[in-house]
Design an enzyme around this catalytic site. Structure first.
Site, PDB file in Angstrom:
ATOM      1  N   ASP A 143     -16.004   5.932 -44.352  1.00 43.33           N
ATOM      2  CA  ASP A 143     -14.939   6.649 -43.639  1.00 43.33           C
ATOM      3  C   ASP A 143     -14.188   7.574 -44.587  1.00 43.33           C
ATOM      4  O   ASP A 143     -14.202   7.371 -45.807  1.00 43.33           O
ATOM      5  CB  ASP A 143     -13.921   5.643 -43.078  1.00 43.33           C
ATOM      6  CG  ASP A 143     -14.413   4.970 -41.796  1.00 43.33           C
ATOM      7  OD1 ASP A 143     -15.341   5.495 -41.167  1.00 43.33           O
ATOM      8  OD2 ASP A 143     -13.840   3.927 -41.433  1.00 43.33           O
ATOM      9  N   ARG A 193     -20.719  12.616 -40.439  1.00 41.84           N
ATOM     10  CA  ARG A 193     -19.885  12.434 -39.246  1.00 41.84           C
ATOM     11  C   ARG A 193     -18.747  13.458 -39.321  1.00 41.84           C
ATOM     12  O   ARG A 193     -17.997  13.496 -40.295  1.00 41.84           O
ATOM     13  CB  ARG A 193     -19.313  11.024 -39.242  1.00 41.84           C
ATOM     14  CG  ARG A 193     -18.259  10.801 -38.187  1.00 41.84           C
ATOM     15  CD  ARG A 193     -17.599   9.432 -38.344  1.00 41.84           C
ATOM     16  NE  ARG A 193     -18.541   8.354 -38.139  1.00 41.84           N
ATOM     17  CZ  ARG A 193     -18.344   7.105 -38.599  1.00 41.84           C
ATOM     18  NH1 ARG A 193     -17.276   6.796 -39.270  1.00 41.84           N
ATOM     19  NH2 ARG A 193     -19.242   6.172 -38.367  1.00 41.84           N
TER      20      ARG A 193
HETATM   21  P1  FDA Z   1      -8.353  14.955 -29.351  1.00 44.25           P
HETATM   22  O1  FDA Z   1      -7.414  14.037 -30.092  1.00 44.25           O
HETATM   23  O2  FDA Z   1      -7.950  16.365 -29.181  1.00 44.25           O
HETATM   24  O3  FDA Z   1      -8.698  14.279 -27.967  1.00 44.25           O
HETATM   25  C1  FDA Z   1      -9.520  14.887 -26.990  1.00 44.25           C
HETATM   26  C2  FDA Z   1      -9.450  14.062 -25.711  1.00 44.25           C
HETATM   27  O4  FDA Z   1      -9.969  12.754 -25.946  1.00 44.25           O
HETATM   28  C3  FDA Z   1      -8.031  13.815 -25.211  1.00 44.25           C
HETATM   29  O5  FDA Z   1      -7.585  14.873 -24.418  1.00 44.25           O
HETATM   30  C4  FDA Z   1      -8.202  12.524 -24.453  1.00 44.25           C
HETATM   31  O6  FDA Z   1      -8.796  12.766 -23.213  1.00 44.25           O
HETATM   32  C5  FDA Z   1      -9.198  11.772 -25.287  1.00 44.25           C
HETATM   33  N1  FDA Z   1      -8.525  10.932 -26.319  1.00 44.25           N
HETATM   34  C6  FDA Z   1      -8.438  11.197 -27.641  1.00 44.25           C
HETATM   35  N2  FDA Z   1      -7.783  10.213 -28.299  1.00 44.25           N
HETATM   36  C7  FDA Z   1      -7.437   9.330 -27.356  1.00 44.25           C
HETATM   37  C8  FDA Z   1      -6.761   8.089 -27.409  1.00 44.25           C
HETATM   38  N3  FDA Z   1      -6.290   7.587 -28.568  1.00 44.25           N
HETATM   39  N4  FDA Z   1      -6.582   7.403 -26.247  1.00 44.25           N
HETATM   40  C9  FDA Z   1      -7.076   7.880 -25.085  1.00 44.25           C
HETATM   41  N5  FDA Z   1      -7.720   9.071 -24.969  1.00 44.25           N
HETATM   42  C10 FDA Z   1      -7.911   9.776 -26.082  1.00 44.25           C
HETATM   43  N6  FDA Z   1     -10.580  10.221 -38.571  1.00 44.25           N
HETATM   44  C11 FDA Z   1     -10.419  10.266 -39.910  1.00 44.25           C
HETATM   45  O7  FDA Z   1      -9.474  10.886 -40.402  1.00 44.25           O
HETATM   46  N7  FDA Z   1     -11.329   9.629 -40.724  1.00 44.25           N
HETATM   47  C12 FDA Z   1     -12.397   8.968 -40.234  1.00 44.25           C
HETATM   48  O8  FDA Z   1     -13.190   8.415 -41.020  1.00 44.25           O
HETATM   49  C13 FDA Z   1     -12.580   8.928 -38.829  1.00 44.25           C
HETATM   50  N8  FDA Z   1     -13.649   8.302 -38.266  1.00 44.25           N
HETATM   51  C14 FDA Z   1     -13.885   8.447 -36.914  1.00 44.25           C
HETATM   52  C15 FDA Z   1     -15.060   7.950 -36.362  1.00 44.25           C
HETATM   53  C16 FDA Z   1     -15.340   8.190 -35.028  1.00 44.25           C
HETATM   54  C17 FDA Z   1     -16.628   7.685 -34.467  1.00 44.25           C
HETATM   55  C18 FDA Z   1     -14.423   8.912 -34.205  1.00 44.25           C
HETATM   56  C19 FDA Z   1     -14.719   9.202 -32.767  1.00 44.25           C
HETATM   57  C20 FDA Z   1     -13.250   9.354 -34.747  1.00 44.25           C
HETATM   58  C21 FDA Z   1     -12.950   9.121 -36.089  1.00 44.25           C
HETATM   59  N9  FDA Z   1     -11.761   9.564 -36.649  1.00 44.25           N
HETATM   60  C22 FDA Z   1     -11.616   9.566 -38.012  1.00 44.25           C
HETATM   61  C23 FDA Z   1     -10.617   9.976 -35.767  1.00 44.25           C
HETATM   62  C24 FDA Z   1     -10.609  11.472 -35.517  1.00 44.25           C
HETATM   63  O9  FDA Z   1     -10.273  12.166 -36.698  1.00 44.25           O
HETATM   64  C25 FDA Z   1      -9.577  11.841 -34.434  1.00 44.25           C
HETATM   65  O10 FDA Z   1      -8.302  11.467 -34.850  1.00 44.25           O
HETATM   66  C26 FDA Z   1      -9.857  11.213 -33.080  1.00 44.25           C
HETATM   67  O11 FDA Z   1     -11.219  11.155 -32.805  1.00 44.25           O
HETATM   68  C27 FDA Z   1      -9.190  12.046 -31.968  1.00 44.25           C
HETATM   69  O12 FDA Z   1      -9.680  13.349 -31.973  1.00 44.25           O
HETATM   70  P2  FDA Z   1     -10.658  13.973 -30.829  1.00 44.25           P
HETATM   71  O13 FDA Z   1     -11.695  14.763 -31.528  1.00 44.25           O
HETATM   72  O14 FDA Z   1     -11.160  12.898 -29.990  1.00 44.25           O
HETATM   73  O15 FDA Z   1      -9.771  15.022 -30.071  1.00 44.25           O
END
Ligand code: FDA
Length: 317
Positions: A143, A193
């Site tokens: 991570d 990732r």
């Molecule tokens: P965004 O936050 O803009 O969300 C898009 C949409 O997804 C929202 O409109 C909502 O519908 C839904 N959604 C998102 N978060 C939600 C929540 N908490 N509850 C409900 N609905 C939600 N970060 C990091 O800094 N280091 C890391 O190593 C990792 N590792 C990692 C692994 C994996 C498999 C994932 C999916 C994510 C990570 N992350 C991470 C977290 C990542 O950086 C980020 O903070 C989250 O994925 C939220 O960003 P989105 O891309 O989903 O978009």
């Protein structure tokens, strides 16, 4: 002017490292449902049960034993031991072969913040976890945490890859440096990732505006899809999921040459939709009792969740 949601996000992320608030929240009799939505359970058996359920639905998994920011050597060793036990149990249940269920490791959970030899100790622990993963026939992804650790973490990944070329790295689109990192790391066999990034970062190193982060994500995704590596598209954002699909088509990628990844408990219907459409879909599953920092980052991503969480604290506390 700072948007209210950005201010709330920054405030919540600040709390993720506040020890007084951490202890208040961790000891409050909060509804277990709130934690259970995002965390599989506390024990190895919970992680195995969730992995079995995912596998039954045709989903892939990556398990994270919670315990970041560890400053105690015994705790770092205990986290390593939990991963070793988990990999043994997953293998016994036939869940690891071919990387069906893998593990994700935070270097700060296995010693990076111990000071002195911290980086070296973390890397030794990560190496032992990689050896256990190799025996089980699966992979490990390291991570990415806040920007002060990016260089050390990437150099750790490079070192581990000398013996375990399948070790995955995580890159965060909110950092200015990440497009260049994607180009550097998009080499044959390199599992990357790509996520937006979940920490509170200063304007000197990271985009602050959500739309700028999204644009950066698309540029990074393009570099990964165009390159020779194995992109892992970690986002719940419907627009980015769609763009990832279009870029995969544009660069003539077969459906097994990249994968989508989402967090346990977030958009579960989308997990099944993408998998049913023939895509590789991996779910990131945290487990263990050190859930506080992880949960606060999930709250910060969605103010509605924070309100739900706060209400459950007040009503049960
Ligand atoms: P965004 O936050 O803009 O969300 C898009 C949409 O997804 C929202 O409109 C909502 O519908 C839904 N959604 C998102 N978060 C939600 C929540 N908490 N509850 C409900 N609905 C939600 N970060 C990091 O800094 N280091 C890391 O190593 C990792 N590792 C990692 C692994 C994996 C498999 C994932 C999916 C994510 C990570 N992350 C991470 C977290 C990542 O950086 C980020 O903070 C989250 O994925 C939220 O960003 P989105 O891309 O989903 O978009």
């Amino acid at each position: 002017m700072i948007e209210p949601s950005a201010a709330l996000r920054a405030g919540l992320l600040g709390l993720s490292r506040n020890d007084t608030v951490r202890s208040l929240v961790q000891n409050a009799p909060i509804s277990r449902d709130v934690v259970a939505r995002y965390v599989s359970g506390e024990a190895t058996a919970d992680a195995v049960r969730t992995s079995t359920e995912l596998n039954g639905k045709g989903l892939l998994g990556t398990l994270d034993f919670l315990g970041e920011d560890c400053t105690d050597l015994e705790q770092a060793r205990s986290t390593r031991d939990n991963y070793l036990e988990l990999l043994g149990a997953l293998s016994e249940h036939g869940l690891t072969e071919g990387g069906v269920i893998e593990v994700s490791v935070k270097l700060s959970a296995v010693g990076q913040y111990l000071g002195g030899d911290g980086n070296k100790i973390a890397l030794e622990h990560a190496r032992e976890i990689c050896e256990a993963a190799a025996r089980a026939g699966t992979t490990v992804t390291i991570d990415m945490e806040d920007h002060t650790t990016t260089d050390d973490t990437l150099s750790g990944v490079r070192e581990l890859r000398e013996d375990f070329p399948w070790v995955g790295a995580v890159l965060q689109a909110y950092l200015f440096r990440t497009e260049a990192d994607c180009k550097d790391l998009a080499t044959a066999g390199s599992r990357i990732r790509l996520c937006k990034g979940a920490y509170k970062e200063p304007g000197s190193v990271a985009y602050q505006d959500k739309s700028e982060v999204d644009l950066s994500y698309v540029r990074c995704l393009k570099a990964l899809m165009e390159g020779d590596g194995y992109p892992m598209v970690a986002s719940h954002d419907p627009r980015l999921v769609q763009i990832a699909g279009s870029l995969a088509d544009r660069y003539l990628r077969a459906s097994d040459s990249f994968e989508y990844q989402m967090l346990y408990g977030i958009r579960p219907a989308e997990h099944e939709r993408l998998s049913a459409a023939g895509h590789k879909m991996r779910i990131y599953v945290p487990y263990g009792n050190e859930w506080y920092g992880y949960l606060v980052r999930r709250m910060a991503e969605r103010p509605a969740n924070a309100l739900f969480f706060a209400r459950s604290l007040v009503s049960r506390g």
